[in-house]
Design an enzyme around this catalytic site. Structure first.
Site, PDB file in Angstrom:
ATOM      1  N   GLU A 101       0.905  -1.173  -0.009  1.00 44.10           N
ATOM      2  CA  GLU A 101       0.007  -0.032   0.052  1.00 44.10           C
ATOM      3  C   GLU A 101       0.786   1.113   0.075  1.00 44.10           C
ATOM      4  O   GLU A 101       1.434   1.360   0.893  1.00 44.10           O
ATOM      5  CB  GLU A 101      -0.894   0.066   1.506  1.00 44.10           C
ATOM      6  CG  GLU A 101      -1.725   1.294   1.427  1.00 44.10           C
ATOM      7  CD  GLU A 101      -2.574   1.489   2.720  1.00 44.10           C
ATOM      8  OE1 GLU A 101      -2.785   0.340   3.458  1.00 44.10           O
ATOM      9  OE2 GLU A 101      -2.655   2.501   3.132  1.00 44.10           O
TER      10      GLU A 101
ATOM     11  N   ARG B  57       0.030  10.597   0.439  1.00 41.91           N
ATOM     12  CA  ARG B  57       0.736  11.522   1.172  1.00 41.91           C
ATOM     13  C   ARG B  57       1.622  12.317   0.949  1.00 41.91           C
ATOM     14  O   ARG B  57       2.024  13.310   1.444  1.00 41.91           O
ATOM     15  CB  ARG B  57       0.606  11.248   2.537  1.00 41.91           C
ATOM     16  CG  ARG B  57      -0.401  10.325   3.294  1.00 41.91           C
ATOM     17  CD  ARG B  57      -0.106   9.961   4.660  1.00 41.91           C
ATOM     18  NE  ARG B  57      -0.853   8.618   4.876  1.00 41.91           N
ATOM     19  CZ  ARG B  57      -0.861   7.992   5.843  1.00 41.91           C
ATOM     20  NH1 ARG B  57       0.103   8.267   6.963  1.00 41.91           N
ATOM     21  NH2 ARG B  57      -1.473   7.046   6.393  1.00 41.91           N
TER      22      ARG B  57
ATOM     23  N   LYS C  82     -10.446  -2.225   6.764  1.00 44.66           N
ATOM     24  CA  LYS C  82      -9.292  -1.602   7.597  1.00 44.66           C
ATOM     25  C   LYS C  82     -10.081  -1.252   9.013  1.00 44.66           C
ATOM     26  O   LYS C  82     -10.989  -0.400   9.190  1.00 44.66           O
ATOM     27  CB  LYS C  82      -9.021  -0.669   6.803  1.00 44.66           C
ATOM     28  CG  LYS C  82      -7.559   0.085   7.787  1.00 44.66           C
ATOM     29  CD  LYS C  82      -6.853   1.117   6.670  1.00 44.66           C
ATOM     30  CE  LYS C  82      -6.033   1.830   7.754  1.00 44.66           C
ATOM     31  NZ  LYS C  82      -5.197   2.718   6.619  1.00 44.66           N
TER      32      LYS C  82
HETATM   33  C1  3PG Z   1      -0.623   5.099   8.756  1.00 46.74           C
HETATM   34  O1  3PG Z   1      -1.641   5.586   8.886  1.00 46.74           O
HETATM   35  O2  3PG Z   1       0.527   5.534   8.382  1.00 46.74           O
HETATM   36  C2  3PG Z   1      -0.680   3.603   8.716  1.00 46.74           C
HETATM   37  O3  3PG Z   1      -1.831   3.279   9.385  1.00 46.74           O
HETATM   38  C3  3PG Z   1       0.432   3.032   9.398  1.00 46.74           C
HETATM   39  O4  3PG Z   1       0.590   3.177  10.652  1.00 46.74           O
HETATM   40  P1  3PG Z   1       1.617   2.756  11.410  1.00 46.74           P
HETATM   41  O5  3PG Z   1       3.075   3.795  11.018  1.00 46.74           O
HETATM   42  O6  3PG Z   1       1.394   3.157  12.787  1.00 46.74           O
HETATM   43  O7  3PG Z   1       2.227   1.408  10.843  1.00 46.74           O
END
Ligand code: 3PG
Length: 216
Positions: A45, A49, A133
């Protein structure tokens, strides 16, 4: 209208961990994805961002054999069109607003929408989403919360994401309503920046070896 995302079941079922990637530099995308796939994590994934995210995702789709590549942090119809255009295998959203779900009805790419409460999960189920999710997993109640949803909401399977780590991933994966977990720990920012692909492949290999349904 409802839209099932059951097409995602074999994809999510095929792995224990989905790396959640924030890619700042397009040049790192392909070697990063190759290292993860080599370590056994083939479902990726890439979060929308960063400026580089779309180009990075397209590069992985075009160049990394064996990767099943989705776009994350998809928040609106325009981003769904982008996912369709670049040929993303799936989309992930932190939540599931009515407008987002309406847009997903018109999009050919399957969506994994997020829920953090029983009510949100039920709303998504009413729209056809049996795969969700659980986000942000640790902050929303973690393993005990998700476990308590498994009996009343037995028709939903979750991919917990947010605060999932090597320390707690096994506990999530032992739950009957968890299909896989997501997390960024397999691609630490410093390793990506320094091009330490061997370290990332090692982290991926350890994560890929996590067992589902095992008592912890
Ligand atoms: C995010 O929002 O970046 C993902 O959910 C991943 O979260 P994490 O960095 O806590 O694994």
């Amino acid at each position: 209208m409802t839209r099932s995302n059951i097409a995602l079941e074999p994809v999510l079922q095929s792995v224990a961990v989905i790396p959640v990637l924030i890619i700042d530099d397009v040049a790192t995308a392909v070697p990063l994805a190759r290292a993860l796939v080599a370590g056994g994590l083939k479902v990726l994934e890439i979060t929308l961002r960063t400026e580089a995210a779309l180009e990075a995702t397209k590069a992985i789709i075009d160049q990394v054999e064996g990767a099943i590549t989705g776009l994350g942090t998809v928040l609106n119809a325009g981003q769904m069109k982008q996912a369709e255009t670049i040929g993303a295998a799936f989309m992930v959203s932190p939540g599931g607003s009515p407008a987002l779900l309406d847009a997903a009805d018109d999009c050919s790419v399957p969506l994994l929408p997020g829920a953090a409460t029983a009510g949100e999960a039920m709303t998504l189920l009413e729209r056809g989403y049996g795969l969700q999710k659980f986000f942000p997993a640790e902050q929303a109640g973690g393993v005990p919360y998700l476990k308590s949803l498994s009996s009343p909401l037995a028709g939903i399977r979750f991919c917990p994401t947010g605060g999932v780590s090597p320390d707690n991933a096994g506990s999530y994966l032992s739950l009957p309503n968890v299909i896989c977990v997501g997390g960024s720990w397999v691609a630490p920012a410093d390793a990506v920046k320094s091009g330490d692909w061997a370290r990332i492949e090692d982290l991926a290999r350890t994560a890929a070896a996590l067992k589902k349904g095992a008592a912890t």
